[in-house]
Design a protein around this motif. Structure first.
Motif, mmCIF file in Angstrom:
data_model
loop_
_atom_site.group_PDB
_atom_site.id
_atom_site.type_symbol
_atom_site.label_atom_id
_atom_site.label_comp_id
_atom_site.label_asym_id
_atom_site.label_seq_id
_atom_site.Cartn_x
_atom_site.Cartn_y
_atom_site.Cartn_z
ATOM 1 N N CYS A 31 0.842 -1.206 0.000
ATOM 2 C CA CYS A 31 0.000 0.000 0.000
ATOM 3 C C CYS A 31 0.871 1.248 0.000
ATOM 4 C CB CYS A 31 -0.924 0.001 1.226
ATOM 5 S SG CYS A 31 -2.288 -1.168 1.132
ATOM 6 N N GLY A 32 1.907 1.233 0.837
ATOM 7 C CA GLY A 32 2.793 2.404 0.878
ATOM 8 C C GLY A 32 3.624 2.534 -0.388
ATOM 9 N N GLY A 51 0.911 3.235 -3.222
ATOM 10 C CA GLY A 51 -0.098 4.273 -2.980
ATOM 11 C C GLY A 51 -1.506 3.731 -3.110
ATOM 12 N N TYR A 52 -1.687 2.479 -2.706
ATOM 13 C CA TYR A 52 -3.001 1.823 -2.808
ATOM 14 C C TYR A 52 -3.751 1.899 -1.481
ATOM 15 C CZ TYR A 52 -2.032 -0.441 -7.362
ATOM 16 O OH TYR A 52 -1.777 -0.700 -8.695
ATOM 17 N N ASP A 53 -5.081 1.746 -1.562
ATOM 18 C CA ASP A 53 -5.927 1.637 -0.369
ATOM 19 C C ASP A 53 -5.951 0.186 0.106
ATOM 20 O OD1 ASP A 53 -8.197 3.894 -2.051
ATOM 21 O OD2 ASP A 53 -6.540 4.351 -0.670
ATOM 22 N N TYR A 54 -6.619 -0.042 1.242
ATOM 23 C CA TYR A 54 -6.590 -1.375 1.872
ATOM 24 C C TYR A 54 -7.993 -1.781 2.322
ATOM 25 C CZ TYR A 54 -5.571 -4.903 5.521
ATOM 26 O OH TYR A 54 -5.541 -6.045 6.307
ATOM 27 N N VAL A 86 -2.445 5.114 4.458
ATOM 28 C CA VAL A 86 -3.387 4.917 3.354
ATOM 29 C C VAL A 86 -4.796 4.734 3.911
ATOM 30 C CG1 VAL A 86 -1.660 3.893 1.817
ATOM 31 C CG2 VAL A 86 -3.017 2.403 3.324
ATOM 32 N N ARG A 87 -5.758 4.814 3.024
ATOM 33 C CA ARG A 87 -7.175 4.636 3.389
ATOM 34 C C ARG A 87 -7.509 3.155 3.566
ATOM 35 N NH1 ARG A 87 -12.090 6.109 -0.776
ATOM 36 N NH2 ARG A 87 -13.830 5.359 0.488
#
Ligand SMILES: Nc1ncnc2c1ncn2[C@@H]1O[C@H](COP(=O)(O)OP(=O)(O)OP(=O)(O)O)[C@@H](O)[C@H]1O
Ligand SMILES: C[C@H](N)[C@H](N)CCCCCC(=O)O
Ligand SMILES: [Mg+2]
Length: 218
Positions: free
Chosen positions: A23-24, A27-30, A68-69
């Motif tokens: 994610c980091g 730059g992805y959400d989870y 992240v979101r």
């Protein structure tokens, strides 16, 4: 951008830490649809929050290790057990049809346990992954035993027509085990995340940059 499911050769293999890293890194959400082992569907008052500070959910770990979101769990169950059993003990009936991935095209979705962990007594996680047709990343160890664990997991996924994006290894370097799984498993080796002596956002991202290539992800 893409959506990936993170599953593993078993529970405790490192799916959440790998998910935080990805994610980091990307730059992805989870999203963790099914969390067990926390004060979940019972009202906190019933748990007695003061006596039982809530253990971390996987989403809490993601927040700590990656800014992240996270989407809310579909179910958060109290007992640290397989979802099918945790749900029964909480008096919850899990409906697999309600576990529907958010319409987010930059998303890491973490399963619970390993590939064939039960969502219910009739539906396993691999069955759910087959419904979703979202590419799966298998988290695997690097030590003795990982070859069979990994090939077994791959076979279980492919038998259900689940698209496999690759294997991400967690553990100390073991070039022959990693290469052997890639060759026999006919699967992309995405990289390796070592066991970090201190687990922080920075140490995790430094390890991801060293062990993975963004070009292997959409
Ligand atoms: N690369 C790593 N470096 C240091 N510690 C790690 C690493 N990967 C995992 N761990 C630790 O190992 C334990 C299990 O990891 P993690 O919670 O990610 O497993 P999991 O596969 O997500 O488990 P679950 O099936 O419960 O979701 C945790 O204490 C975690 O902090
Ligand atoms: C409680 C644990 N940390 C995971 N959340 C769920 C593990 C499910 C394991 C199912 C099985 O026995 O294969
Ligand atoms: Mg986890």
């Amino acid at each position: 951008m893409a959506r990936y499911v993170i599953t593993g050769t078993g529970t405790d293999i490192g799916k959440t830490v790998l998910s935080a890293g990805l994610c980091g890194f990307l730059g992805y959400d989870y999203w963790k649809p099914l969390q067990t082992g926390v004060a979940g569907n019972l009202p906190n008052a019933a748990i007695g929050k003061a006596q039982h500070p809530l253990p971390d959910t996987d989403a809490d770990v993601i927040t700590r290790l990656a800014a992240v979101r996270s989407y809310p769990e579909t179910w958060a169950l109290t007992q640290p057990l397989s979802p099918h059993r945790a749900a029964e003990l909480d008096g919850i009936s899990i409906d697999p049809d309600r576990i529907d991935p958010p319409a987010d095209d930059a998303l890491i979705i973490e399963g619970a346990g390993g590939v064939l962990a039960p969502v219910t007594r009739q539906v396993l996680f691999a069955d759910l992954f087959a419904r979703w047709q979202i590419p799966v990343i298998l988290a695997a160890g690097t030590g003795l035993g990982t070859i069979s664990y990994s090939l077994t997991a791959l076979e279980s996924l492919r038998a259900r027509g689940v698209p496999v994006h690759g294997v991400a290894f967690i553990g100390e370097d073991n070039p022959d085990n990693i290469a052997t799984i890639g060759q026999i498993g006919r699967v992309r080796v995405l990289g390796r995340l070592p066991i970090l002596p201190t687990l922080t956002r920075d140490s995790l991202q430094a390890a991801m940059a060293q062990g993975f290539d963004k070009g292997d992800f959409a």
